[in-house]
Design a protein around this motif. Structure first.
Motif, PDB file in Angstrom:
ATOM      1  N   LYS A  65      47.260  52.427  47.465  1.00 49.83           N
ATOM      2  CA  LYS A  65      46.151  53.053  46.750  1.00 49.83           C
ATOM      3  C   LYS A  65      46.209  52.819  45.233  1.00 49.83           C
ATOM      4  N   ARG A  66      47.411  52.947  44.672  1.00 49.95           N
ATOM      5  CA  ARG A  66      47.521  52.789  43.215  1.00 49.95           C
ATOM      6  C   ARG A  66      47.200  51.366  42.774  1.00 49.95           C
ATOM      7  N   ILE A  67      47.577  50.404  43.624  1.00 47.63           N
ATOM      8  CA  ILE A  67      47.295  49.004  43.278  1.00 47.63           C
ATOM      9  C   ILE A  67      45.788  48.758  43.309  1.00 47.63           C
ATOM     10  N   ILE A  68      45.126  49.263  44.353  1.00 48.95           N
ATOM     11  CA  ILE A  68      43.671  49.105  44.454  1.00 48.95           C
ATOM     12  C   ILE A  68      43.007  49.763  43.243  1.00 48.95           C
ATOM     13  N   ASP A  69      43.483  50.951  42.888  1.00 46.93           N
ATOM     14  CA  ASP A  69      42.914  51.661  41.745  1.00 46.93           C
ATOM     15  C   ASP A  69      43.039  50.831  40.477  1.00 46.93           C
ATOM     16  N   GLY A  70      44.217  50.230  40.276  1.00 44.64           N
ATOM     17  CA  GLY A  70      44.421  49.414  39.078  1.00 44.64           C
ATOM     18  C   GLY A  70      43.564  48.157  39.087  1.00 44.64           C
ATOM     19  N   LEU A  71      43.389  47.567  40.276  1.00 38.36           N
ATOM     20  CA  LEU A  71      42.649  46.302  40.375  1.00 38.36           C
ATOM     21  C   LEU A  71      41.168  46.463  40.052  1.00 38.36           C
ATOM     22  N   ILE A  72      40.655  47.695  40.205  1.00 34.76           N
ATOM     23  CA  ILE A  72      39.233  47.926  39.924  1.00 34.76           C
ATOM     24  C   ILE A  72      38.896  47.516  38.487  1.00 34.76           C
ATOM     25  N   ASP A  73      39.875  47.670  37.576  1.00 32.96           N
ATOM     26  CA  ASP A  73      39.622  47.339  36.180  1.00 32.96           C
ATOM     27  C   ASP A  73      39.766  45.855  35.876  1.00 32.96           C
ATOM     28  N   LEU A  74      40.197  45.062  36.870  1.00 28.87           N
ATOM     29  CA  LEU A  74      40.419  43.646  36.589  1.00 28.87           C
ATOM     30  C   LEU A  74      39.201  42.972  35.935  1.00 28.87           C
ATOM     31  N   PRO A  75      37.980  43.216  36.430  1.00 27.84           N
ATOM     32  CA  PRO A  75      36.836  42.552  35.798  1.00 27.84           C
ATOM     33  C   PRO A  75      36.683  42.881  34.309  1.00 27.84           C
ATOM     34  N   PHE A  76      37.197  44.039  33.869  1.00 25.16           N
ATOM     35  CA  PHE A  76      37.159  44.345  32.442  1.00 25.16           C
ATOM     36  C   PHE A  76      38.161  43.492  31.669  1.00 25.16           C
ATOM     37  N   ALA A  77      39.286  43.177  32.304  1.00 21.86           N
ATOM     38  CA  ALA A  77      40.384  42.511  31.594  1.00 21.86           C
ATOM     39  C   ALA A  77      40.376  40.998  31.775  1.00 21.86           C
TER      40      ALA A  77
ATOM     41  N   LEU B 115      46.980  31.294  33.245  1.00 18.37           N
ATOM     42  CA  LEU B 115      47.611  31.872  32.054  1.00 18.37           C
ATOM     43  C   LEU B 115      46.819  33.093  31.589  1.00 18.37           C
ATOM     44  N   LEU B 116      45.492  32.941  31.542  1.00 18.99           N
ATOM     45  CA  LEU B 116      44.646  34.058  31.103  1.00 18.99           C
ATOM     46  C   LEU B 116      44.657  35.186  32.127  1.00 18.99           C
ATOM     47  N   MET B 117      44.778  34.819  33.411  1.00 19.27           N
ATOM     48  CA  MET B 117      44.820  35.859  34.437  1.00 19.27           C
ATOM     49  C   MET B 117      46.115  36.662  34.327  1.00 19.27           C
ATOM     50  N   LEU B 118      47.201  35.957  34.046  1.00 15.37           N
ATOM     51  CA  LEU B 118      48.482  36.644  33.850  1.00 15.37           C
ATOM     52  C   LEU B 118      48.343  37.668  32.721  1.00 15.37           C
ATOM     53  N   LEU B 119      47.685  37.245  31.660  1.00 17.27           N
ATOM     54  CA  LEU B 119      47.466  38.136  30.518  1.00 17.27           C
ATOM     55  C   LEU B 119      46.636  39.350  30.926  1.00 17.27           C
ATOM     56  N   ALA B 120      45.630  39.104  31.783  1.00 21.28           N
ATOM     57  CA  ALA B 120      44.789  40.214  32.250  1.00 21.28           C
ATOM     58  C   ALA B 120      45.609  41.195  33.077  1.00 21.28           C
ATOM     59  N   ILE B 121      46.505  40.665  33.925  1.00 19.80           N
ATOM     60  CA  ILE B 121      47.336  41.542  34.765  1.00 19.80           C
ATOM     61  C   ILE B 121      48.286  42.352  33.891  1.00 19.80           C
ATOM     62  N   VAL B 122      48.890  41.692  32.896  1.00 15.96           N
ATOM     63  CA  VAL B 122      49.763  42.422  31.967  1.00 15.96           C
ATOM     64  C   VAL B 122      48.957  43.532  31.276  1.00 15.96           C
ATOM     65  N   THR B 123      47.733  43.191  30.861  1.00 17.90           N
ATOM     66  CA  THR B 123      46.862  44.191  30.222  1.00 17.90           C
ATOM     67  C   THR B 123      46.667  45.397  31.130  1.00 17.90           C
ATOM     68  N   LEU B 124      46.390  45.135  32.426  1.00 19.46           N
ATOM     69  CA  LEU B 124      46.149  46.235  33.363  1.00 19.46           C
ATOM     70  C   LEU B 124      47.391  47.102  33.532  1.00 19.46           C
ATOM     71  N   ILE B 125      48.555  46.451  33.583  1.00 15.97           N
ATOM     72  CA  ILE B 125      49.798  47.216  33.764  1.00 15.97           C
ATOM     73  C   ILE B 125      50.066  48.079  32.529  1.00 15.97           C
ATOM     74  N   VAL B 126      49.936  47.473  31.353  1.00 15.12           N
ATOM     75  CA  VAL B 126      50.154  48.237  30.113  1.00 15.12           C
ATOM     76  C   VAL B 126      49.151  49.386  30.030  1.00 15.12           C
ATOM     77  N   LYS B 127      47.904  49.099  30.409  1.00 16.04           N
ATOM     78  CA  LYS B 127      46.848  50.111  30.364  1.00 16.04           C
ATOM     79  C   LYS B 127      47.190  51.283  31.293  1.00 16.04           C
ATOM     80  N   ALA B 128      47.639  50.956  32.514  1.00 14.08           N
ATOM     81  CA  ALA B 128      47.998  52.019  33.465  1.00 14.08           C
ATOM     82  C   ALA B 128      49.167  52.839  32.930  1.00 14.08           C
ATOM     83  N   TRP B 129      50.128  52.155  32.284  1.00 13.82           N
ATOM     84  CA  TRP B 129      51.300  52.829  31.729  1.00 13.82           C
ATOM     85  C   TRP B 129      50.858  53.782  30.605  1.00 13.82           C
TER      86      TRP B 129
END
Lengths: 281, 294
Positions: free
Chosen positions: A96-108, B271-285
């Motif tokens: 669940k937490r992974i799905i929740d986090g992935l929702i924001d992927l299009p923003f990032a 490379l840019l996707m990796l950056l996006a994933i790092v962004t999401l992790i930092v954001k969640a943290w």
């Protein structure tokens, strides 16, 4: 002019002049003056010339493509966004937490990356495209492809506006409905849904407005055929590349007006719906 | 609320589900529940996860060597440098602005406050392409300031200053939008107490306000940075696409893709996707920190 002048409140905090001055200066230089330049440029043309530019079949077609695909994507996101928000707020399940986090992927995720990935996926030779091809469904290089790209970009707007409202819903109202003998589906329709309509509308409006202006994720999958899959933002780019600056400006001003109109219309509808609910209650 | 008031990631309040199991009579039958979960997970998997897997798969299709070559390419490195430099200018400028605007708006009362907030939000409702167009109309050869700039041999559009300007425009509201609601909810008591005790303006901000807003500020900066690095439409319009000179990473991807160099395009994209994933992790943290308090 009394606008933006501080009211006497007796507060002792310093820095109003400096921070306000800098805010106005920076806002003017980066946003207001450049946008005013756009209006000025388009105002150099007469109304007749405006009409001549806007009424060409190619320009009208590009507005239609942008509006229809953005509308379809925002509507689809209302349904799926509600589903995802509901599941994320109400249920516990593994991942669940992974799905929740992935929702924001299009923003990032940069829109160009989303664009080429979706195109590859839905091209006739791609993983999903090759599954759909035997069914006679063509996605890439058609309006369906544009809609899917806009769904990708718009999903977080709906989920992230519905989620907090759903999480804050009072459990007592539902309890009461159960006591009164209401079934689950009826409770959902009569008790829960009315509360979710305002955030759903907001999410819809945000996704719609974003979709109309979206460029990066769409240009790759759209195919960009004039009259068929050419979106309005792409037409602006085309006009710029042909050095037709005034035409580009006019197409842009109308596009801006359309997205402002949508935001205002939904805001008005919002107030109307809000009042309606309160009157019933 | 004004219609544009919440129009992006940073402004949307984050839902914090109260983790509690709902009693049976307040939830759906197990079959319905698992059907809904399956549908939602399948939807997210198809719409969001599958494109991510595609990026990785296509990037490594021809093996590690081809992947590394694509990233080692001088044009790719030049694009990376320009992208980082652009973000390095745009993000701090918008951060300073965001803090100033939030201070003026939330610590004082004045007329026209809502209008000001609406104007700050404006760039979010402008199409990226139009965000580039406005700078062409201003600084381009046929633009309002074009002749003057040419006379003085200053290049803004189709050069780095234009790319930076367009990036600043599209990422303009991120930090301000994040800080305004946060500082509004915190009120002015802490700062007034500090001022009463004799602290000067900047010291008050540094010692009292900043510790209160640090996670929100960081949240805004992270989102601002992600958008600054990934911006495509606005930058594409003002860049002129000169390889090795005015190409950012997203534009480099476009060029490679249009030249049918798919592996290289996806390698750079990864490379840019990796950056996006790092962004999401930092954001969640950061969000976890925001909710636990300090």
């Amino acid at each position: 002019m009394a606008l933006f002048r501080r009211r006497k409140t007796g507060r002792a905090l310093p820095g109003f002049g400096l921070t306000m001055g800098y805010t106005m200066l920076y806002l003017s230089l980066i946003v207001l003056i450049p946008l005013a330049g756009l209006l000025l440029k388009s105002a150099e043309l007469s109304l007749g010339q405006w009409w001549e530019i806007i009424s060409t079949p190619r320009v009208l077609a590009s507005y239609r493509v942008s509006l229809v695909t953005a509308l379809a994507a925002a509507a689809a996101n209302m349904v799926f966004g509600l589903l995802v928000a509901w599941v994320l707020v109400r249920y516990r399940f593994p991942g669940k937490r992974i799905i929740d986090g992935l929702i924001d992927l299009p923003f990032a995720l940069p829109t160009a990356v989303a664009g080429i990935a979706l195109t590859t996926l839905y091209a006739p030779t791609g993983w999903l495209g090759s599954l759909l091809a035997p069914l006679g469904v063509k996605v890439a290089y058609t309006p369906i492809g544009i809609t899917i790209a806009l769904m990708f970009v718009g999903l977080p707007f709906v989920v992230r506006t519905v989620q907090p409202v759903l999480a804050e819903l009072e459990r007592e109202t539902e309890e009461a409905a159960v006591m009164l003998g209401a079934r689950r589906w009826r409770i959902f329709r009569k008790v829960i849904m009315p509360e979710l309509i305002p955030p759903l509308l907001t999410g819809f409006a945000l996704a719609f407005a974003r979709g109309i202006g979206e460029y990066g994720s769409v240009v790759f999958i759209a195919g960009n055929m004039p009259m068929k899959t050419e979106i309005a933002p792409l037409l602006i780019v085309t006009k710029l590349e042909q050095y037709q600056y005034d035409q580009a400006a006019v197409v842009a001003v109308v596009l801006l007006l359309i997205s402002f109109l949508i935001l205002f219309a939904v805001n008005a509808l919002q107030r109307f719906v809000g009042r309606g609910i309160r009157q019933i209650a | 609320m004004h219609p544009t008031a919440a129009s992006h990631a940073g402004a949307v309040p984050v839902a914090k589900p109260q983790e509690s199991v709902r009693p049976r009579h307040l939830t759906e039958p197990a079959a319905v529940k698992w059907l809904l979960i399956t549908a939602a997970v399948a939807f997210v998997a198809i719409l969001i996860v599958l494109p991510m897997i595609t990026v990785i798969f296509e990037a490594f299709r021809k093996g590690w060597e081809a992947y590394a070559d694509a990233l080692r390419d001088p044009h790719a490195l030049a694009a990376l440098r320009l992208t980082l430099l652009t973000a390095l200018i745009a993000v701090p400028l918008n951060t300073i602005f965001g803090v100033c605007a939030a201070w003026a708006i939330t610590k004082f009362r004045f007329r026209g406050k809502n209008a000001l907030i609406t104007l700050i939000d404006l760039p979010f409702s402008v199409s990226p392409v139009i965000s580039g167009l406005i700078f062409i109309l201003l600084f381009g050869a046929q633009g309002f300031l074009g002749p003057w700039l040419q006379e003085h041999n200053i290049k803004i559009v189709f050069a780095m200053p234009g790319i930076v300007l367009a990036t600043i425009f599209v990422t303009f509201p991120f930090v301000a939008r994040e800080l305004i609601p946060l500082m509004e909810s915190q009120g002015v008591q802490d700062e007034e107490a500090a001022a009463t005790l004799g602290a000067r303006g900047f010291r008050t901000f540094w010692k009292v306000t900043l510790p209160n807003i640090k996670w929100g500020l960081l949240h805004g900066i992270v989102l601002c940075n992600a958008r600054a690095i990934g911006e495509f439409g606005a930058v594409s319009v003002v860049s002129g696409h000169i390889r090795g000179e005015t190409n950012t990473l997203p534009l480099h991807i476009e060029i490679l893709y249009n030249e049918y160099q798919f592996t290289a395009a996806f390698a750079v994209a990864s490379l840019l996707m990796l950056l996006a994933i790092v962004t999401l992790i930092v954001k969640a943290w950061i969000e976890a920190r925001m909710h636990t308090g300090k």
